[in-house]
Design a protein around this motif. Structure first.
Motif, PDB file in Angstrom:
ATOM      1  N   THR A 194      44.519  71.008  51.612  1.00 33.92           N
ATOM      2  CA  THR A 194      44.396  71.986  50.529  1.00 33.92           C
ATOM      3  C   THR A 194      45.721  72.051  49.768  1.00 33.92           C
ATOM      4  O   THR A 194      46.733  71.530  50.227  1.00 33.92           O
ATOM      5  N   ASP A 198      47.277  76.648  45.862  1.00 34.87           N
ATOM      6  CA  ASP A 198      46.010  77.369  46.012  1.00 34.87           C
ATOM      7  C   ASP A 198      45.376  76.938  47.345  1.00 34.87           C
ATOM      8  O   ASP A 198      44.634  75.963  47.406  1.00 34.87           O
ATOM      9  N   ASN A 200      43.009  77.669  48.968  1.00 39.59           N
ATOM     10  CA  ASN A 200      41.554  77.569  49.114  1.00 39.59           C
ATOM     11  C   ASN A 200      40.988  76.333  48.427  1.00 39.59           C
ATOM     12  O   ASN A 200      39.793  76.084  48.499  1.00 39.59           O
ATOM     13  N   MET A 201      41.840  75.628  47.723  1.00 38.63           N
ATOM     14  CA  MET A 201      41.331  74.503  46.942  1.00 38.63           C
ATOM     15  C   MET A 201      41.629  73.170  47.626  1.00 38.63           C
ATOM     16  O   MET A 201      42.772  72.860  47.929  1.00 38.63           O
ATOM     17  N   ASN A 202      40.569  72.395  47.870  1.00 43.91           N
ATOM     18  CA  ASN A 202      40.734  71.067  48.438  1.00 43.91           C
ATOM     19  C   ASN A 202      41.444  70.180  47.416  1.00 43.91           C
ATOM     20  O   ASN A 202      41.132  70.189  46.228  1.00 43.91           O
TER      21      ASN A 202
END
Ligand SMILES: Nc1nc2c(ncn2[C@@H]2O[C@H](COP(=O)(O)OP(=O)(O)OP(=O)(O)O)[C@@H](O)[C@H]2O)c(=O)[nH]1
Ligand SMILES: [Mg+2]
Length: 516
Positions: A194, A198, A200-202
């Motif tokens: 990630t 961020d 939460n973002m792959n």
């Protein structure tokens, strides 16, 4: 362009090395500062890794050292005090740290961690000056824009490198005017990671959507994108530990090649709608090796390597492709019409050769004349379309048009140039010695194998590539002289040299004069 840590600056640095552009003192100073920072960040990540795995450092004395490293200055951009350097070294050599390092693909650890930690003694010296290799290995996040100017194939290029972190991307749009080509880096190894910016973002998803955005940008509608699928080395290492199907649910491949093809298909989806002449995809098999090899004398004389460097230069040259979409399409038609004459089904080089041999065997010299009429028609077609083979019909064009691999593309493209010679300057020799030249291929197999073996041995024992190749040509000439007479020497000499020169022009002044 590309996300943070996708290899943009590494690519730029490699290009600088290729074109002998030295670093300024200010840049050196800046990178050096980051090397200390990289070392500290990496040892911290390793310590955290051991902690997270529920283990302790093997040497109990290292525990307080580790705590102090974690709690000390937030970041550091200068030499370490002696005691701190000793702490880092002692921790780096701790068996628990080494064990976690072996499983490094589970962490966001910079790839060069080992390289710098192993060299800490040298790096921490007062008079330390980073080597080119050190500069390439370090990760210095780009802030703002860097720019490099270099010349390739007599054209001047200006290459911009921009920061890929989210905060930097906001400034990208100010650079969109006057861009002739885009190099886009995509680190395919990041499918399980990630983003720092961020969590939460792959990272892969972010990179692909960034690619799509650039591909769809109206200002880049006519701008070729050279897409580098980067960090293939890390990707391959990771596949066994983090099965791709766990992250990409519609992936069902089995092999490494399947996984790479899948990644390429994602990139193609992201650039859908682009014509073939506007997207070129390369896999960075060489990881960051290029620059490292360049600075190492052991490798820089290795023929495979020099060949590769030349190809990369060719690819950069491709960015200047003064070949419009129309010319590219016209060239495609010319070659389609040409290959229709040969009726090679399936369309492989082997099948093409078979058809050629069949024509020569069944019709003799008339067959050769016929092959030359095909060739003449092709050349005229290319001239009428104002197409230049060098910058329009590249190996990549063959790969693109006929869905063949690069080796076959090279074979087809090289054959164009060899036939061009045989049907023009070389024609008298071929027609006058037709039967002998046609049949020698079968008769001389063993003699030719000897030339090949001698050539391989020469390379393996360190003979410079161009010399070894020249000796090989002489050996082949002798075989031809033996069977067909001295008059065929200019022909075989030219054929062998064209075969090399089409793909590699680093030996031009070192090869023998073929006298025709
Ligand atoms: N193993 C491996 N490491 C690579 C490869 N390419 C780049 N790296 C390393 O990855 C790190 C990041 O590379 P950079 O080129 O600085 O990344 P960037 O895209 O310029 O990143 P930003 O400037 O932050 O946008 C460096 O430490 C490189 O040495 C690769 O193909 N394989
Ligand atoms: Mg950068």
């Amino acid at each position: 362009m590309g996300a943070a840590e996708s290899g943009k600056t590494t690519l730029l640095e490699q290009i600088r090395l290729l074109y002998n552009q030295n670093w300024t003192e200010a840049e050196m100073f800046h990178s050096k500062a980051f090397i200390y920072n990289n070392i500290l960040q990496n040892i911290r990540i390793l310590i955290e890794g051991v902690k997270k795995s529920g283990e302790k450092l093997t040497n109990p004395e290292n525990e307080p050292r580790a705590e102090s490293l974690l709690n000390n200055d937030e970041s550091r951009y200068a030499r370490f005090p002696e005691s701190m350097a000793n702490d880092i070294k002692s921790i780096w050599n701790d068996p628990s740290i080494q064990e976690i390092y072996a499983k490094r693909s589970t962490m966001n650890l910079n790839d060069s961690a080992k390289y710098f930690l192993d060299n800490l003694d040298n790096i921490n010296k007062e008079d330390y000056v980073p080597s080119p290799k050190d500069l390439i290995m370090s990760y210095v996040p780009t802030v703002g824009v860097q720019n490099v100017i270099f010349t390739c194939n007599n054209r001047a290029f200006q290459l911009f490198d921009i920061g890929g972190q989210k905060i930097d991307r906001r400034k990208w749009a100010t650079m969109y005017d006057g861009i002739d080509a885009i190099f886009f880096c995509l680190a395919i190894s990041e499918y399980n990671q990630t983003m720092y910016e961020d969590p939460n973002m792959n990272r892969l998803i972010d990179s692909l959507s960034l690619l799509q955005k650039i591909s769809d940008e109206p200002k880049f509608k006519e701008t070729p994108i050279f897409l580098f699928l980067n960090e293939v080395d890390v990707f391959k290492e990771k596949l066994n530990i983090f099965p791709l199907e766990n992250y990409c649910l519609n992936y069902s491949g089995k092999s490494e090649e399947d996984a790479l093809n899948y990644m390429e298909s994602l990139a193609k989806q992201a650039t859908i709608g682009r014509s073939m002449g506007l997207i070129y995809i390369y896999r960075m098999f060489f990881k960051i090796a290029l620059a490292l090899l360049l600075t190492s004398s052991v490798f820089s004389t290795n023929p495979k390597f020099t060949y590769f460097v030349d190809k990369l230069k060719g690819r950069i040259g491709d960015a200047a492709m003064n070949c419009s979409d129309d010319q590219y399409a016209a060239a495609h038609k010319c070659f389609d019409a040409y290959y229709a004459n040969w009726n090679a089904v399936p369309f492989t080089f082997e099948q093409f050769e078979k058809q050629y041999d069949h024509l020569m065997d069944s019709k003799g010299v008339q067959g050769f004349e016929q092959a030359c009429t095909y060739q003449d028609t092709l050349t005229k077609c290319l001239i009428a379309a104002n197409v230049n083979m060098d910058n329009c019909v590249t190996n990549e064009a063959f790969e693109d048009w006929y869905k063949i691999n690069v080796t076959e593309a090279e074979q087809f493209r090289t054959t164009y140039f060899i036939f061009d010679y045989e049907c023009n300057a070389g024609k008298p020799i071929v027609t006058q010695n037709f039967v002998c030249l046609r049949d020698i291929k079968r008769r001389d197999k063993k003699d030719m194998d000897i030339c090949q073996t001698q050539y391989n041995n020469a390379l393996n024992s360190g003979t410079p590539f161009c010399k070894a190749y020249n000796d090989y040509v002489t050996c082949v000439e002798n075989v031809y002289t033996h069977y067909c007479g001295k008059q065929v020497v200019p022909w075989i000499c030219n054929v062998e040299e064209i075969g090399l020169k089409v793909n590699y022009d680093g030996c031009n002044n070192q090869l023998q004069n073929c006298n025709q």
